[in-house]
Design a protein around this motif. Sequence first.
Motif, PDB file in Angstrom:
ATOM      1  N   GLN A  26      17.028  20.634  34.211  1.00 48.33           N
ATOM      2  CA  GLN A  26      15.661  21.112  34.027  1.00 48.33           C
ATOM      3  C   GLN A  26      15.654  22.576  33.603  1.00 48.33           C
ATOM      4  OE1 GLN A  26      13.543  22.373  37.430  1.00 48.33           O
ATOM      5  NE2 GLN A  26      11.587  21.485  36.798  1.00 48.33           N
ATOM      6  N   LEU A  30      14.271  24.154  30.006  1.00 51.24           N
ATOM      7  CA  LEU A  30      13.218  25.168  29.976  1.00 51.24           C
ATOM      8  C   LEU A  30      13.652  26.407  29.204  1.00 51.24           C
ATOM      9  CD1 LEU A  30      11.951  25.002  33.676  1.00 51.24           C
ATOM     10  CD2 LEU A  30      10.686  24.288  31.647  1.00 51.24           C
ATOM     11  N   SER A  34      11.568  26.626  24.698  1.00 47.11           N
ATOM     12  CA  SER A  34      10.304  27.344  24.533  1.00 47.11           C
ATOM     13  C   SER A  34      10.504  28.666  23.801  1.00 47.11           C
ATOM     14  CB  SER A  34       9.660  27.608  25.898  1.00 47.11           C
ATOM     15  OG  SER A  34       8.483  28.392  25.761  1.00 47.11           O
ATOM     16  N   GLY A  60      -0.624  23.968  27.591  1.00 50.15           N
ATOM     17  CA  GLY A  60       0.714  23.976  27.022  1.00 50.15           C
ATOM     18  C   GLY A  60       1.704  24.846  27.755  1.00 50.15           C
ATOM     19  N   SER A  62       3.427  26.149  31.619  1.00 49.34           N
ATOM     20  CA  SER A  62       3.687  25.677  32.980  1.00 49.34           C
ATOM     21  C   SER A  62       4.438  26.734  33.772  1.00 49.34           C
ATOM     22  CB  SER A  62       4.486  24.373  32.953  1.00 49.34           C
ATOM     23  OG  SER A  62       5.725  24.564  32.282  1.00 49.34           O
ATOM     24  N   THR A  64       7.329  27.240  36.776  1.00 48.38           N
ATOM     25  CA  THR A  64       8.442  26.555  37.433  1.00 48.38           C
ATOM     26  C   THR A  64       9.203  27.543  38.298  1.00 48.38           C
ATOM     27  OG1 THR A  64       8.691  25.138  35.480  1.00 48.38           O
ATOM     28  CG2 THR A  64      10.492  25.131  37.065  1.00 48.38           C
ATOM     29  N   ASP A 106       5.433  24.471  26.672  1.00 46.85           N
ATOM     30  CA  ASP A 106       6.001  23.153  26.406  1.00 46.85           C
ATOM     31  C   ASP A 106       6.643  23.141  25.030  1.00 46.85           C
ATOM     32  OD1 ASP A 106       4.937  22.445  28.820  1.00 46.85           O
ATOM     33  OD2 ASP A 106       3.146  21.500  27.967  1.00 46.85           O
ATOM     34  N   GLN A 107       7.579  22.240  24.820  1.00 48.34           N
ATOM     35  CA  GLN A 107       8.264  22.150  23.540  1.00 48.34           C
ATOM     36  C   GLN A 107       7.246  21.879  22.438  1.00 48.34           C
ATOM     37  OE1 GLN A 107      11.457  19.335  23.453  1.00 48.34           O
ATOM     38  NE2 GLN A 107      12.382  20.207  21.634  1.00 48.34           N
ATOM     39  N   THR A 109       4.915  24.072  21.589  1.00 43.97           N
ATOM     40  CA  THR A 109       3.743  24.926  21.774  1.00 43.97           C
ATOM     41  C   THR A 109       3.891  26.180  20.912  1.00 43.97           C
ATOM     42  OG1 THR A 109       3.456  24.173  24.056  1.00 43.97           O
ATOM     43  CG2 THR A 109       2.368  26.225  23.437  1.00 43.97           C
TER      44      THR A 109
END
Length: 223
Positions: A26, A30, A34, A60, A62, A64, A106-107, A109
């Motif tokens: 993950q 990330l 991006s 779009g 996030s 984390t 997000d991919q 964006t």
Amino acid sequence: MATSSARTALTRTRPLPVRKSLVYEQHLALLTASPLLLFLRPTDFTAHEYKSLRSSLPPGFSLTHLRPGLLPAVLRHPAVASAALPTSHLDSASHLKGPLALVSGDQGTPLHPPTLKKLLAVLQTFSHSPSRNDPPVDAKAPAPEKKERLDLLSAVVDGRAMGKAETGKVGDLPELDVLRAQIVGLLSMPGSRIVGVLGQRGGEVGRALEGFKKGLEGGEASV
């Protein structure tokens, strides 16, 4: 001695546990997908505040939570080099010690400066919000200095590492379409105007050189 070294090598190459492996993948996705990464240092945020923050981010994007202990291993992955991600600031104590969060797009964006500016404004609002752990405010005492509860450590904007101040300057830029229109307008300026501007500047340079020459001649005459 040899047995100890062999055990150490075996420990370093042992596969990660399933859960940690999923978190590793993950983090890798990330960091490499991006065009905008904002690394934050959160303090004493409640679950409700995190939920509210996530819902306030522009579409779009996030939030984390990262595991700093996994970052060195993630940064050594070939995909990080392929993505041309600057890593020197990430592999430092400022990012590897203490809680660390990441705001990313997000991919796919697109990165627009006004969106970045809105994003930074949201983060600043939450960063300056009062904490439940703050002591009661004494009306007679001077106002306490505001602490950053969501401090922006660094950013990666379109493959370039930036500090807080430089990231804010990028957010102050106009839309990319506006910048393109300004460049097109400059290139489409009539040739006569360009020649006039260049001629005017050339005349100023010529007069400056002439004055410099006369100054030298005057100095030689006085000698």
